[in-house]
Write a protein that holds these residues in place. Structure first.
Motif, PDB file in Angstrom:
ATOM      1  N   GLN A 108      29.389  20.069 -59.285  1.00  0.00           N
ATOM      2  CA  GLN A 108      29.930  19.854 -57.941  1.00  0.00           C
ATOM      3  C   GLN A 108      28.804  19.438 -57.002  1.00  0.00           C
ATOM      4  O   GLN A 108      27.750  20.082 -56.960  1.00  0.00           O
ATOM      5  N   ILE A 109      29.036  18.359 -56.273  1.00  0.00           N
ATOM      6  CA  ILE A 109      28.028  17.836 -55.345  1.00  0.00           C
ATOM      7  C   ILE A 109      28.652  17.723 -53.966  1.00  0.00           C
ATOM      8  O   ILE A 109      29.774  17.237 -53.823  1.00  0.00           O
ATOM      9  N   SER A 110      27.934  18.146 -52.957  1.00  0.00           N
ATOM     10  CA  SER A 110      28.438  18.134 -51.589  1.00  0.00           C
ATOM     11  C   SER A 110      27.578  17.245 -50.700  1.00  0.00           C
ATOM     12  O   SER A 110      26.392  17.025 -50.978  1.00  0.00           O
ATOM     13  N   GLY A 111      28.184  16.754 -49.629  1.00  0.00           N
ATOM     14  CA  GLY A 111      27.422  15.990 -48.642  1.00  0.00           C
ATOM     15  C   GLY A 111      26.494  16.876 -47.833  1.00  0.00           C
ATOM     16  O   GLY A 111      25.608  16.370 -47.126  1.00  0.00           O
ATOM     17  N   GLY A 123      34.414  18.827 -46.851  1.00  0.00           N
ATOM     18  CA  GLY A 123      34.123  17.491 -46.319  1.00  0.00           C
ATOM     19  C   GLY A 123      34.104  16.462 -47.430  1.00  0.00           C
ATOM     20  O   GLY A 123      35.082  16.287 -48.163  1.00  0.00           O
ATOM     21  N   GLU A 124      32.973  15.788 -47.598  1.00  0.00           N
ATOM     22  CA  GLU A 124      32.824  14.758 -48.632  1.00  0.00           C
ATOM     23  C   GLU A 124      32.156  15.392 -49.860  1.00  0.00           C
ATOM     24  O   GLU A 124      31.045  15.935 -49.755  1.00  0.00           O
ATOM     25  N   VAL A 125      32.822  15.319 -50.998  1.00  0.00           N
ATOM     26  CA  VAL A 125      32.325  16.006 -52.198  1.00  0.00           C
ATOM     27  C   VAL A 125      32.581  15.168 -53.443  1.00  0.00           C
ATOM     28  O   VAL A 125      33.424  14.275 -53.445  1.00  0.00           O
ATOM     29  N   ILE A 126      31.839  15.479 -54.494  1.00  0.00           N
ATOM     30  CA  ILE A 126      32.072  14.904 -55.816  1.00  0.00           C
ATOM     31  C   ILE A 126      32.221  16.053 -56.817  1.00  0.00           C
ATOM     32  O   ILE A 126      31.401  16.974 -56.840  1.00  0.00           O
ATOM     33  N   PHE A 127      33.287  15.998 -57.607  1.00  0.00           N
ATOM     34  CA  PHE A 127      33.453  16.874 -58.762  1.00  0.00           C
ATOM     35  C   PHE A 127      33.276  15.986 -59.994  1.00  0.00           C
ATOM     36  O   PHE A 127      33.909  14.932 -60.096  1.00  0.00           O
ATOM     37  N   SER A 128      32.445  16.434 -60.931  1.00  0.00           N
ATOM     38  CA  SER A 128      32.135  15.573 -62.072  1.00  0.00           C
ATOM     39  C   SER A 128      32.137  16.340 -63.386  1.00  0.00           C
ATOM     40  O   SER A 128      31.672  17.486 -63.459  1.00  0.00           O
ATOM     41  N   LYS A 129      32.679  15.684 -64.410  1.00  0.00           N
ATOM     42  CA  LYS A 129      32.549  16.202 -65.772  1.00  0.00           C
ATOM     43  C   LYS A 129      31.229  15.725 -66.384  1.00  0.00           C
ATOM     44  O   LYS A 129      30.800  16.249 -67.407  1.00  0.00           O
ATOM     45  N   PHE A 166      22.021  10.594 -47.441  1.00  0.00           N
ATOM     46  CA  PHE A 166      21.366   9.700 -46.500  1.00  0.00           C
ATOM     47  C   PHE A 166      22.055   9.641 -45.141  1.00  0.00           C
ATOM     48  O   PHE A 166      21.583   8.987 -44.228  1.00  0.00           O
ATOM     49  N   GLU A 167      23.186  10.295 -45.010  1.00  0.00           N
ATOM     50  CA  GLU A 167      23.864  10.362 -43.720  1.00  0.00           C
ATOM     51  C   GLU A 167      24.628  11.690 -43.683  1.00  0.00           C
ATOM     52  O   GLU A 167      25.839  11.745 -43.566  1.00  0.00           O
ATOM     53  N   GLU A 168      23.852  12.752 -43.813  1.00  0.00           N
ATOM     54  CA  GLU A 168      24.439  14.086 -43.944  1.00  0.00           C
ATOM     55  C   GLU A 168      25.286  14.416 -42.724  1.00  0.00           C
ATOM     56  O   GLU A 168      24.885  14.127 -41.593  1.00  0.00           O
ATOM     57  N   PRO A 169      26.487  15.033 -42.947  1.00  0.00           N
ATOM     58  CA  PRO A 169      26.973  15.462 -44.249  1.00  0.00           C
ATOM     59  C   PRO A 169      27.972  14.507 -44.887  1.00  0.00           C
ATOM     60  O   PRO A 169      28.627  14.865 -45.860  1.00  0.00           O
ATOM     61  N   ARG A 170      28.149  13.284 -44.359  1.00  0.00           N
ATOM     62  CA  ARG A 170      29.274  12.473 -44.827  1.00  0.00           C
ATOM     63  C   ARG A 170      28.975  11.619 -46.041  1.00  0.00           C
ATOM     64  O   ARG A 170      29.776  11.554 -46.966  1.00  0.00           O
ATOM     65  N   ASN A 171      27.866  10.912 -46.048  1.00  0.00           N
ATOM     66  CA  ASN A 171      27.635   9.911 -47.084  1.00  0.00           C
ATOM     67  C   ASN A 171      26.460  10.296 -47.981  1.00  0.00           C
ATOM     68  O   ASN A 171      25.383  10.660 -47.498  1.00  0.00           O
ATOM     69  N   PHE A 172      26.655  10.165 -49.293  1.00  0.00           N
ATOM     70  CA  PHE A 172      25.613  10.508 -50.241  1.00  0.00           C
ATOM     71  C   PHE A 172      25.907   9.813 -51.569  1.00  0.00           C
ATOM     72  O   PHE A 172      26.978   9.238 -51.773  1.00  0.00           O
TER      73      PHE A 172
END
Length: 366
Positions: A167-170, A178-184, A193-199
């Motif tokens: 799990q990765i968060s902004g 907010g903006e997150v990535i869940f990954s297998k 680079f634009e915390e917390p929205r873009n990464f």
């Protein structure tokens, strides 16, 4: 009849000018002018109007139909950004494994405040989201406006239970909201680079690095008064004070998108690995951000999409009068060393956006 033709010609020229202008947003830095960026929202409507004029000229037997025909041909190349034929949603799990493809879903879940949302009760929409994940089984989830705490369903834990171990968060703190990535796929590194929205996150894919951006570009922040103002404009009424406020929001947001592109362009130009850029662009394909991004990236919708595939479907309580009831603003772009094998837009009322699911593989060398 002569007066009718003159009036028709005048309106036709205006429509042609607007249509041509609507395709110029990608060439004009919004920091210098937002006029073309605003016009860009109307490209499809201006094109349809121009086709109507073409038919009218043919009906009255006038050679002026050539005027509309030439202008349509000049800007016909923009139509595939809005409508596609020949794509596919179908790819069996066996085909996916055989091709070593990666499947990604991007979705602005809008805090799961869908059509049947009741304040304080989000479990119904969250359960629908979990069932969606079970059906689609993407490898990577790039989510915007995610709710990661305070829910009785413990959604994050349930997603993790489905195999999304990474799990990765902004947020630098790692808060899954907010903006997150869940990954297998295992995580190799994260750059905010634009915390917390873009990464973006570097993931391990086929013994190589796959870079996945999760973007949520600046929102227009339009409220009820802006909705009413834009609706009044369509009916010929305008309140100057409210109009200035709405225009200010458009100007500031369009400027912000231009600045966001400058930052992301620098990151993309330095990339050394396969890259996917997914998220809520908050702008249509005619926009400056999208047009500039296409100089470096390919659009999965243009490669494998079908139909109009609009992803934002407006305010639930005012669907008939929503400002932008049907635009494709949620996208999955990728570097040329990858190709879209399948593209799917899922109609769902658990958010005011539709999720987009794309299967991508390595592009075969010619």
């Amino acid at each position: 009849m002569k007066i009718f033709k003159v009036i028709l010609l005048v309106f036709n020229v205006v429509v042609i000018a607007l249509m041509l202008g609507s395709t110029m947003a990608g060439k004009v830095d919004p920091g210098k002018s937002i006029f073309f960026s605003i016009l860009g929202y109307g490209y499809l409507y201006f094109l349809i109007a121009d086709v109507v004029f073409l038919v009218l000229w043919l009906l009255v037997g006038s050679k002026w139909f050539l005027l509309s025909l030439v202008s349509i041909l000049l800007r016909y190349g923009f139509l595939p950004l809005y409508f596609q034929t020949g794509g596919t949603e179908l790819l069996t799990e066996g085909e996916r494994v055989e091709r070593g493809a990666v499947k990604i879903m991007t979705f602005n879940v809008h805090h799961f405040k869908g059509e049947d949302f009741v304040e304080g009760v989000q479990d119904t929409n969250m359960m629908q989201f979990l069932r969606m994940i079970d059906r689609e089984t993407p490898d990577v989830l790039a989510l915007q406006e995610y709710v990661g705490c305070g829910d009785t369903l413990h959604l994050t834990e349930r997603i993790v239970e489905r195999g999304y171990r990474y799990q990765i968060s902004g947020y630098t703190s790692g808060a899954m909201t907010g903006e997150v990535i869940f990954s297998k796929l295992p995580t190799l590194g994260v750059v905010r680079f634009e915390e917390p929205r873009n990464f973006y996150a570097d993931l391990l894919w086929r013994d190589d690095t796959l870079r996945v951006y999760c973007l949520h570009l600046e929102s227009y922040g339009l409220d009820d008064s802006d909705q009413k103002q834009l609706d009044d404009i369509r009916h010929g009424n305008m309140d100057s004070k409210t109009g200035r406020s709405t225009y200010h929001k458009f100007r500031e947001t369009i400027h912000a998108h231009g600045e966001e592109w400058q930052l992301i362009e620098q990151l993309l130009s330095r990339r050394t690995t396969r890259t996917i850029v997914a998220g809520d662009f908050n702008d249509p394909p005619s926009s400056y951000f999208y047009q500039q991004s296409r100089t470096l990236l390919k659009d999965s919708y243009c490669e494998a999409g079908q139909g109009f595939s609009t992803t934002y479907h407006g305010n639930f309580t005012r669907r008939r009068n929503a400002i932008f009831p049907s635009f494709r603003i949620d996208m999955v772009l990728h570097t040329p060393d990858m190709e879209a094998i399948a593209y799917k837009r899922i109609k769902s009322d658990i958010s005011d956006h539709y999720p987009v699911v794309v299967t991508l593989g390595s592009r075969k060398k010619e």
